[in-house]
Design a protein around this motif. Structure first.
Motif, PDB file in Angstrom:
ATOM      1  N   TRP A   7      51.749 109.432   0.818  1.00 29.08           N
ATOM      2  CA  TRP A   7      52.950 108.596   0.695  1.00 29.08           C
ATOM      3  C   TRP A   7      53.919 108.824   1.852  1.00 29.08           C
ATOM      4  CZ3 TRP A   7      52.769 104.301  -1.583  1.00 29.08           C
ATOM      5  CH2 TRP A   7      51.946 104.114  -2.680  1.00 29.08           C
ATOM      6  N   ASN A   8      53.953 110.014   2.368  1.00 30.22           N
ATOM      7  CA  ASN A   8      54.772 110.271   3.554  1.00 30.22           C
ATOM      8  C   ASN A   8      54.294 109.399   4.717  1.00 30.22           C
ATOM      9  OD1 ASN A   8      56.630 111.562   5.322  1.00 30.22           O
ATOM     10  ND2 ASN A   8      55.032 112.970   5.976  1.00 30.22           N
ATOM     11  N   ARG A   9      52.992 109.330   4.914  1.00 28.13           N
ATOM     12  CA  ARG A   9      52.433 108.506   5.995  1.00 28.13           C
ATOM     13  C   ARG A   9      52.660 107.017   5.733  1.00 28.13           C
ATOM     14  NH1 ARG A   9      46.838 111.334   8.052  1.00 28.13           N
ATOM     15  NH2 ARG A   9      47.648 113.454   8.137  1.00 28.13           N
ATOM     16  N   MET A  10      52.482 106.607   4.486  1.00 26.86           N
ATOM     17  CA  MET A  10      52.733 105.201   4.144  1.00 26.86           C
ATOM     18  C   MET A  10      54.188 104.834   4.450  1.00 26.86           C
ATOM     19  SD  MET A  10      50.095 103.460   2.861  1.00 26.86           S
ATOM     20  CE  MET A  10      50.761 102.211   1.761  1.00 26.86           C
ATOM     21  N   ASN A  11      55.111 105.703   4.052  1.00 26.04           N
ATOM     22  CA  ASN A  11      56.535 105.441   4.286  1.00 26.04           C
ATOM     23  C   ASN A  11      56.870 105.424   5.772  1.00 26.04           C
ATOM     24  OD1 ASN A  11      57.184 105.168   1.567  1.00 26.04           O
ATOM     25  ND2 ASN A  11      57.604 107.348   1.326  1.00 26.04           N
ATOM     26  N   ARG A  12      56.254 106.303   6.530  1.00 25.69           N
ATOM     27  CA  ARG A  12      56.505 106.340   7.969  1.00 25.69           C
ATOM     28  C   ARG A  12      55.932 105.096   8.651  1.00 25.69           C
ATOM     29  NH1 ARG A  12      54.493 112.062   9.740  1.00 25.69           N
ATOM     30  NH2 ARG A  12      54.828 111.210  11.821  1.00 25.69           N
ATOM     31  N   VAL A  53      43.508 102.055   4.719  1.00 26.73           N
ATOM     32  CA  VAL A  53      44.766 101.483   5.212  1.00 26.73           C
ATOM     33  C   VAL A  53      44.721 101.416   6.742  1.00 26.73           C
ATOM     34  CG1 VAL A  53      47.261 101.852   5.422  1.00 26.73           C
ATOM     35  CG2 VAL A  53      46.137 102.199   3.213  1.00 26.73           C
ATOM     36  N   CYS A  54      44.262 102.480   7.357  1.00 24.98           N
ATOM     37  CA  CYS A  54      44.190 102.530   8.824  1.00 24.98           C
ATOM     38  C   CYS A  54      43.250 101.470   9.387  1.00 24.98           C
ATOM     39  CB  CYS A  54      43.750 103.914   9.292  1.00 24.98           C
ATOM     40  SG  CYS A  54      44.984 105.205   9.031  1.00 24.98           S
ATOM     41  N   GLN A  55      42.235 101.106   8.632  1.00 23.11           N
ATOM     42  CA  GLN A  55      41.274 100.102   9.102  1.00 23.11           C
ATOM     43  C   GLN A  55      41.843  98.687   9.081  1.00 23.11           C
ATOM     44  OE1 GLN A  55      37.788 100.686   6.703  1.00 23.11           O
ATOM     45  NE2 GLN A  55      37.084 102.429   7.924  1.00 23.11           N
ATOM     46  N   VAL A  56      42.820  98.441   8.214  1.00 22.87           N
ATOM     47  CA  VAL A  56      43.336  97.074   8.085  1.00 22.87           C
ATOM     48  C   VAL A  56      44.735  96.878   8.676  1.00 22.87           C
ATOM     49  CG1 VAL A  56      41.915  96.532   6.080  1.00 22.87           C
ATOM     50  CG2 VAL A  56      44.222  97.432   5.741  1.00 22.87           C
ATOM     51  N   ASP A  58      47.627  98.371  11.890  1.00 23.09           N
ATOM     52  CA  ASP A  58      47.743  99.032  13.191  1.00 23.09           C
ATOM     53  C   ASP A  58      48.570 100.305  13.043  1.00 23.09           C
ATOM     54  OD1 ASP A  58      47.509  99.456  15.916  1.00 23.09           O
ATOM     55  OD2 ASP A  58      49.226  98.183  16.397  1.00 23.09           O
ATOM     56  N   VAL A  59      47.961 101.326  12.463  1.00 22.84           N
ATOM     57  CA  VAL A  59      48.647 102.606  12.233  1.00 22.84           C
ATOM     58  C   VAL A  59      48.731 103.385  13.542  1.00 22.84           C
ATOM     59  CG1 VAL A  59      48.534 104.802  11.001  1.00 22.84           C
ATOM     60  CG2 VAL A  59      47.897 102.701   9.840  1.00 22.84           C
ATOM     61  N   ASP A  60      49.907 103.906  13.824  1.00 25.51           N
ATOM     62  CA  ASP A  60      50.131 104.734  15.007  1.00 25.51           C
ATOM     63  C   ASP A  60      49.125 105.884  15.023  1.00 25.51           C
ATOM     64  OD1 ASP A  60      51.252 106.971  16.617  1.00 25.51           O
ATOM     65  OD2 ASP A  60      52.936 105.584  16.870  1.00 25.51           O
ATOM     66  N   SER A  61      48.576 106.177  16.170  1.00 26.07           N
ATOM     67  CA  SER A  61      47.557 107.240  16.279  1.00 26.07           C
ATOM     68  C   SER A  61      48.072 108.596  15.818  1.00 26.07           C
ATOM     69  CB  SER A  61      47.045 107.333  17.712  1.00 26.07           C
ATOM     70  OG  SER A  61      48.091 107.678  18.591  1.00 26.07           O
ATOM     71  N   ARG A  62      49.375 108.821  15.887  1.00 27.44           N
ATOM     72  CA  ARG A  62      49.930 110.109  15.435  1.00 27.44           C
ATOM     73  C   ARG A  62      49.879 110.250  13.918  1.00 27.44           C
ATOM     74  NH1 ARG A  62      55.546 109.496  18.263  1.00 27.44           N
ATOM     75  NH2 ARG A  62      55.023 107.393  17.638  1.00 27.44           N
ATOM     76  N   LEU A  63      49.750 109.135  13.200  1.00 22.53           N
ATOM     77  CA  LEU A  63      49.693 109.183  11.736  1.00 22.53           C
ATOM     78  C   LEU A  63      48.267 109.168  11.224  1.00 22.53           C
ATOM     79  CD1 LEU A  63      52.537 106.688  10.746  1.00 22.53           C
ATOM     80  CD2 LEU A  63      52.588 109.182  10.664  1.00 22.53           C
ATOM     81  N   ARG A  64      47.323 108.867  12.066  1.00 23.35           N
ATOM     82  CA  ARG A  64      45.928 108.748  11.612  1.00 23.35           C
ATOM     83  C   ARG A  64      45.390 110.064  11.238  1.00 23.35           C
ATOM     84  NH1 ARG A  64      42.907 104.002  12.659  1.00 23.35           N
ATOM     85  NH2 ARG A  64      44.339 102.416  13.328  1.00 23.35           N
TER      86      ARG A  64
END
Length: 64
Positions: A7-12, A53-56, A58-64
């Motif tokens: 959830w921290n990553r989702m929120n970020r 989520v990362c596949q669908v 454009d998640v920042d590489s630092r959060l992956r």
């Protein structure tokens, strides 16, 4: 990955206001046609859900 980290990553990534809404409404084929909320409630690991989520999005590489 723990749910708190998920959830921290989702929120970020989405912002605190939009993250929960997106998780409740967006259906991901990679999760068997379920939403994030549904997949987590049905026992899918937070790590696997985050990967989906990362596949669908454009998640920042630092959060992956």
């Amino acid at each position: 990955m723990r749910l708190t980290e998920f959830w921290n990553r989702m929120n970020r990534h989405f912002g605190e206001t939009y993250a929960e809404s997106w998780a409740r409404d967006y259906v991901i084929a990679g999760l068997g046609g379920r939403t994030v909320i549904q997949a987590l409630a049905e026992g899918e690991s937070a790590k696997d859900v985050w990967r989906a989520v990362c596949q669908v999005t454009d998640v920042d590489s630092r959060l992956r």
